[in-house]
Design an enzyme around this catalytic site. Structure first.
Site, PDB file in Angstrom:
ATOM      1  N   ARG A 290       6.867 -14.000 -11.450  1.00  0.00           N
ATOM      2  CA  ARG A 290       6.480 -14.389 -10.182  1.00  0.00           C
ATOM      3  C   ARG A 290       7.077 -13.903  -8.809  1.00  0.00           C
ATOM      4  NH1 ARG A 290       6.318 -18.724 -13.178  1.00  0.00           N
ATOM      5  NH2 ARG A 290       4.396 -19.228 -14.121  1.00  0.00           N
TER       6      ARG A 290
ATOM      7  N   LYS B 286       1.785  -3.969   2.164  1.00  0.00           N
ATOM      8  CA  LYS B 286       0.972  -3.440   1.163  1.00  0.00           C
ATOM      9  C   LYS B 286       0.974  -2.907  -0.326  1.00  0.00           C
ATOM     10  CE  LYS B 286      -3.344  -3.855   4.067  1.00  0.00           C
ATOM     11  NZ  LYS B 286      -4.267  -3.113   4.695  1.00  0.00           N
TER      12      LYS B 286
ATOM     13  N   GLU C 147      -0.777  10.769   9.941  1.00  0.00           N
ATOM     14  CA  GLU C 147      -0.658   9.136  10.202  1.00  0.00           C
ATOM     15  C   GLU C 147       0.514   9.709  11.293  1.00  0.00           C
ATOM     16  OE1 GLU C 147      -2.796   7.193   8.477  1.00  0.00           O
ATOM     17  OE2 GLU C 147      -2.487   7.675   6.504  1.00  0.00           O
TER      18      GLU C 147
ATOM     19  N   LYS D 198       3.740   0.750  13.764  1.00  0.00           N
ATOM     20  CA  LYS D 198       3.202   0.111  12.440  1.00  0.00           C
ATOM     21  C   LYS D 198       4.224  -1.636  12.288  1.00  0.00           C
ATOM     22  CE  LYS D 198       1.731  -0.560   7.580  1.00  0.00           C
ATOM     23  NZ  LYS D 198       1.597   0.320   6.512  1.00  0.00           N
TER      24      LYS D 198
ATOM     25  N   GLU E 186      -4.080  -8.750   7.971  1.00  0.00           N
ATOM     26  CA  GLU E 186      -5.412  -8.038   8.609  1.00  0.00           C
ATOM     27  C   GLU E 186      -6.018  -8.521   9.376  1.00  0.00           C
ATOM     28  OE1 GLU E 186      -5.432  -3.721   6.746  1.00  0.00           O
ATOM     29  OE2 GLU E 186      -7.414  -4.027   7.745  1.00  0.00           O
TER      30      GLU E 186
ATOM     31  N   ARG F 125      -4.352  -5.990  12.872  1.00  0.00           N
ATOM     32  CA  ARG F 125      -3.840  -5.127  11.881  1.00  0.00           C
ATOM     33  C   ARG F 125      -5.294  -4.304  11.362  1.00  0.00           C
ATOM     34  NH1 ARG F 125       0.059  -5.881   6.518  1.00  0.00           N
ATOM     35  NH2 ARG F 125       0.117  -3.479   5.881  1.00  0.00           N
TER      36      ARG F 125
ATOM     37  N   ASN G  23      -6.925   1.545  10.885  1.00  0.00           N
ATOM     38  CA  ASN G  23      -7.133   2.003  10.154  1.00  0.00           C
ATOM     39  C   ASN G  23      -7.906   3.330  11.236  1.00  0.00           C
ATOM     40  OD1 ASN G  23      -7.155   1.357   8.053  1.00  0.00           O
ATOM     41  ND2 ASN G  23      -8.384  -0.412   8.641  1.00  0.00           N
TER      42      ASN G  23
ATOM     43  N   HIS H 146      -9.318   5.520   9.539  1.00  0.00           N
ATOM     44  CA  HIS H 146      -9.961   5.544   7.901  1.00  0.00           C
ATOM     45  C   HIS H 146     -11.642   5.774   7.461  1.00  0.00           C
ATOM     46  CE1 HIS H 146      -5.662   5.982   8.304  1.00  0.00           C
ATOM     47  NE2 HIS H 146      -5.519   5.885   6.851  1.00  0.00           N
TER      48      HIS H 146
ATOM     49  N   HIS I  46     -12.237   7.849   4.200  1.00  0.00           N
ATOM     50  CA  HIS I  46     -12.484   7.727   3.423  1.00  0.00           C
ATOM     51  C   HIS I  46     -13.384   7.796   2.604  1.00  0.00           C
ATOM     52  CE1 HIS I  46      -9.241   3.859   3.779  1.00  0.00           C
ATOM     53  NE2 HIS I  46      -8.755   5.037   3.699  1.00  0.00           N
TER      54      HIS I  46
ATOM     55  N   HIS J   4      -5.056  12.993   1.489  1.00  0.00           N
ATOM     56  CA  HIS J   4      -5.850  11.418   2.289  1.00  0.00           C
ATOM     57  C   HIS J   4      -5.489  12.080   3.555  1.00  0.00           C
ATOM     58  CE1 HIS J   4      -5.901   7.836   3.814  1.00  0.00           C
ATOM     59  NE2 HIS J   4      -4.789   7.561   4.272  1.00  0.00           N
TER      60      HIS J   4
HETATM   61  N1  LIG Z   1       0.571   0.485   0.611  1.00  0.00           N
HETATM   62  C1  LIG Z   1       0.258   0.805   1.779  1.00  0.00           C
HETATM   63  O1  LIG Z   1       0.031  -0.016   2.911  1.00  0.00           O
HETATM   64  C2  LIG Z   1      -0.211   2.480   1.986  1.00  0.00           C
HETATM   65  C3  LIG Z   1      -0.731   2.971   2.707  1.00  0.00           C
HETATM   66  C4  LIG Z   1      -1.390   4.292   2.779  1.00  0.00           C
HETATM   67  C5  LIG Z   1      -1.236   4.759   1.809  1.00  0.00           C
HETATM   68  N2  LIG Z   1      -0.907   4.263   0.861  1.00  0.00           N
HETATM   69  C6  LIG Z   1      -1.364   5.079  -0.601  1.00  0.00           C
HETATM   70  O2  LIG Z   1      -0.267   5.941  -1.074  1.00  0.00           O
HETATM   71  C7  LIG Z   1      -0.549   6.791  -1.834  1.00  0.00           C
HETATM   72  C8  LIG Z   1      -0.623   8.431  -1.367  1.00  0.00           C
HETATM   73  O3  LIG Z   1       0.930   8.346  -1.415  1.00  0.00           O
HETATM   74  P1  LIG Z   1       1.727   9.617  -1.535  1.00  0.00           P
HETATM   75  O4  LIG Z   1       0.785  11.304  -0.226  1.00  0.00           O
HETATM   76  O5  LIG Z   1       3.107   9.668  -0.937  1.00  0.00           O
HETATM   77  O6  LIG Z   1       1.684  10.798  -2.325  1.00  0.00           O
HETATM   78  P2  LIG Z   1       2.489  10.576  -3.660  1.00  0.00           P
HETATM   79  O7  LIG Z   1       3.797   9.387  -4.139  1.00  0.00           O
HETATM   80  O8  LIG Z   1       1.468  11.342  -4.648  1.00  0.00           O
HETATM   81  O9  LIG Z   1       3.154  12.224  -3.668  1.00  0.00           O
HETATM   82  C9  LIG Z   1       2.373  12.890  -2.953  1.00  0.00           C
HETATM   83  C10 LIG Z   1       3.373  13.961  -4.007  1.00  0.00           C
HETATM   84  O10 LIG Z   1       4.809  14.776  -3.956  1.00  0.00           O
HETATM   85  C11 LIG Z   1       5.375  14.583  -4.883  1.00  0.00           C
HETATM   86  N3  LIG Z   1       6.607  14.318  -4.340  1.00  0.00           N
HETATM   87  C12 LIG Z   1       6.481  13.218  -3.806  1.00  0.00           C
HETATM   88  N4  LIG Z   1       8.632  12.990  -2.776  1.00  0.00           N
HETATM   89  C13 LIG Z   1       8.421  14.087  -2.998  1.00  0.00           C
HETATM   90  C14 LIG Z   1       9.297  14.778  -2.616  1.00  0.00           C
HETATM   91  N5  LIG Z   1      10.288  14.487  -1.901  1.00  0.00           N
HETATM   92  N6  LIG Z   1       9.641  16.069  -2.550  1.00  0.00           N
HETATM   93  C15 LIG Z   1       9.142  16.445  -3.809  1.00  0.00           C
HETATM   94  N7  LIG Z   1       7.813  16.221  -3.960  1.00  0.00           N
HETATM   95  C16 LIG Z   1       7.553  14.883  -3.784  1.00  0.00           C
HETATM   96  C17 LIG Z   1       5.101  13.130  -5.831  1.00  0.00           C
HETATM   97  O11 LIG Z   1       5.491  13.862  -7.171  1.00  0.00           O
HETATM   98  C18 LIG Z   1       3.302  13.765  -5.973  1.00  0.00           C
HETATM   99  O12 LIG Z   1       2.806  14.973  -6.588  1.00  0.00           O
HETATM  100  C19 LIG Z   1      -1.870   6.553  -1.866  1.00  0.00           C
HETATM  101  O13 LIG Z   1      -2.226   6.013  -3.654  1.00  0.00           O
HETATM  102  C20 LIG Z   1      -2.032   5.477  -1.437  1.00  0.00           C
HETATM  103  O14 LIG Z   1      -3.257   4.639  -1.372  1.00  0.00           O
HETATM  104  C21 LIG Z   1      -0.887   2.679   0.704  1.00  0.00           C
HETATM  105 ZN   LIG Z   2      -4.210   6.648   5.871  1.00  0.00          ZN
END
Ligand SMILES: NC(=O)c1ccc[n+]([C@@H]2O[C@H](COP(=O)([O-])OP(=O)(O)OC[C@H]3O[C@@H](n4cnc5c(N)ncnc54)[C@H](O)[C@@H]3O)[C@@H](O)[C@H]2O)c1
Ligand SMILES: [Zn+2]
Length: 376
Positions: free
Chosen positions: A130, A152, A194, A235, A245, A249, A253, A256, A260, A274
């Site tokens: 929990r 999030k 971003e 942020k 949100e 917040r 977007n 976005h 998206h 992305h």
């Molecule tokens: N929670 C939120 O508020 C929020 C906001 C924006 C995006 N997201 C989510 O984030 C995700 C995308 O995140 P991302 O772009 O970081 O992708 P990711 O976590 O898939 O990382 C991208 C790639 O880079 C590699 N990698 C990571 N760090 C590295 C490093 N230091 N050196 C070499 N390789 C490295 C990873 O293994 C992966 O292959 C999506 O699922 C999206 O929905 C969440």
């Molecule tokens: Zn984004």
């Protein structure tokens, strides 16, 4: 990308959320202090590090050494890299391994990775027993400026991305900017979209600073820490005023809704990352705003110029594999956002640094705009 090792003090950004407040610590070389920082926060806690295979290969050994050096011990759960790990099977595995390792309240989950690991580990921490406390150690630029901040967490459903999740704030974020040196350049650029977003949505001076200093941000000098800290401050300020949100917040977007739809059109694949979709989406949001007479076309062109200068896509024609017809894109937009009586909600702009929520945009007008853009 090489950069001199700086030993300056880290920058600390406070996320003010009452009892759920926490610090984002930003600096080059911080991973070495992970153990000391966690031991100070939770002496004697068991630590479960969640990571992906790519990140674990690079950074699990130094992270483990830092923890052990501070007398902290625990376990590691490593999942395959990529969005596929934001799934029920990976989620089940992480939860079961946390339970098997007897991670309890008072212990800590550490998300060591990009947004995928952060969302997966954060959601597991939200529900196992929990709710366990967790620390974000973001390793992508996107994660350092966006996903690790704000609480999030989610995994994906067959019906769409991020549909199963929870709000669960971390108790600390440690952003070691040196970890970004190993990030593939395309991933870094994608995350940079971003960073630009924070300037465009509310801070014209920051956008102007990025226009001048982006090369040093990419190269890893002190400008990188400044850009990340400024993004996190932006942020954090919005999240602390609107954690769940219900209003403001949504400004985060910007770009976005269009973005998206483009991501979905490209099948959420390597065809369009992305941040690349968001760059296109922000260009479209500015051009659409200009078309509505909200700001001069030259201001939209300025935004497009900066995104293009760093190598981000700004024209729909640059999406490899092509895009659907306007009606197809409109369907994807409608899936992403609720359409109420033919009206859509968009984040529009009056200027660089001045965005607002427009809840009454005519779907037909958006369709006509996209048709023009697809022809161009
Ligand atoms: N929670 C939120 O508020 C929020 C906001 C924006 C995006 N997201 C989510 O984030 C995700 C995308 O995140 P991302 O772009 O970081 O992708 P990711 O976590 O898939 O990382 C991208 C790639 O880079 C590699 N990698 C990571 N760090 C590295 C490093 N230091 N050196 C070499 N390789 C490295 C990873 O293994 C992966 O292959 C999506 O699922 C999206 O929905 C969440
Ligand atoms: Zn984004």
């Amino acid at each position: 990308m090489t950069a001199p090792l700086r030993t300056g003090d880290p920058i600390i950004v406070d996320v003010a959320l009452g009892a759920r407040s926490y610090d984002i610590v930003i600096g080059r070389g911080l991973l070495a202090s992970l153990g000391a920082r966690l031991a100070a926060l939770r002496p004697g806690a068991k630590i479960a590090v969640v990571s992906d295979e790519t990140v674990a290969k690079l950074y699990l050994p130094p992270a483990t050494a830092a923890l052990q050096g501070a007398g902290l011990h625990g376990t590691a759960v490593v999942v395959p890299p990529g969005e596929g790990s934001k799934s029920f099977p990976a989620f089940e595995r992480v939860c079961e391994e946390l339970i098997a390792a007897r991670i309890e309240r008072g212990d800590l989950v550490v998300a060591l990775g990009g947004g995928v690991v952060g969302d997966l580990a954060g959601f597991a921490a939200a529900v196992v027993r929990r709710g366990l406390d967790y620390v974000q150690v973001p390793t992508t630029l996107l994660a350092q400026v966006d996903s690790s901040v704000g609480g999030k967490t989610a995994i994906d459903s067959g019906h769409g991305k991020n549909l199963i999740g929870a709000f669960h704030q971390p108790i600390l974020v440690i952003a070691d900017t040196a970890l970004l040196d190993t990030l593939p350049p395309r991933e870094f650029r994608s995350g940079y979209a971003e960073v630009v977003k924070y300037g465009l949505l509310g801070d014209a001076a920051f956008f102007a600073w990025l226009e001048t200093n982006w090369r040093e941000v990419f190269a890893g000098g002190p400008a990188r820490e400044h850009a990340i800290a400024t993004s996190c401050r932006a942020k954090a300020a919005i999240v602390s005023r609107d954690e769940r949100e219900s209003g403001e917040r949504a400004l985060l977007n910007l770009g976005h809704t269009f973005g998206h739809a483009l991501e979905a059109a490209a099948g959420f694949s390597a065809r369009l990352l992305h941040g690349e979709a968001i760059a296109l989406g922000m260009a479209l949001a500015f051009e659409f705003s200009a078309r509505r007479g909200l700001l001069p076309a030259a201001e939209a062109a300025r935004v497009v110029r900066h995104l293009a200068a760093v190598g981000l896509p700004t024209h729909l024609s640059s999406v490899p594999g092509g895009l659907p017809e306007p009606d197809g894109l409109m369907q994807l937009i409608a899936q992403d956002k609720k359409v109420k009586r033919g009206k859509l909600t968009f984040i529009l702009v009056r200027a660089v640094g001045d965005s607002f929520i427009a809840a009454d945009i005519d779907a037909a007008e958006v369709r006509a705009f996209l048709a023009e853009k697809l022809r161009a």
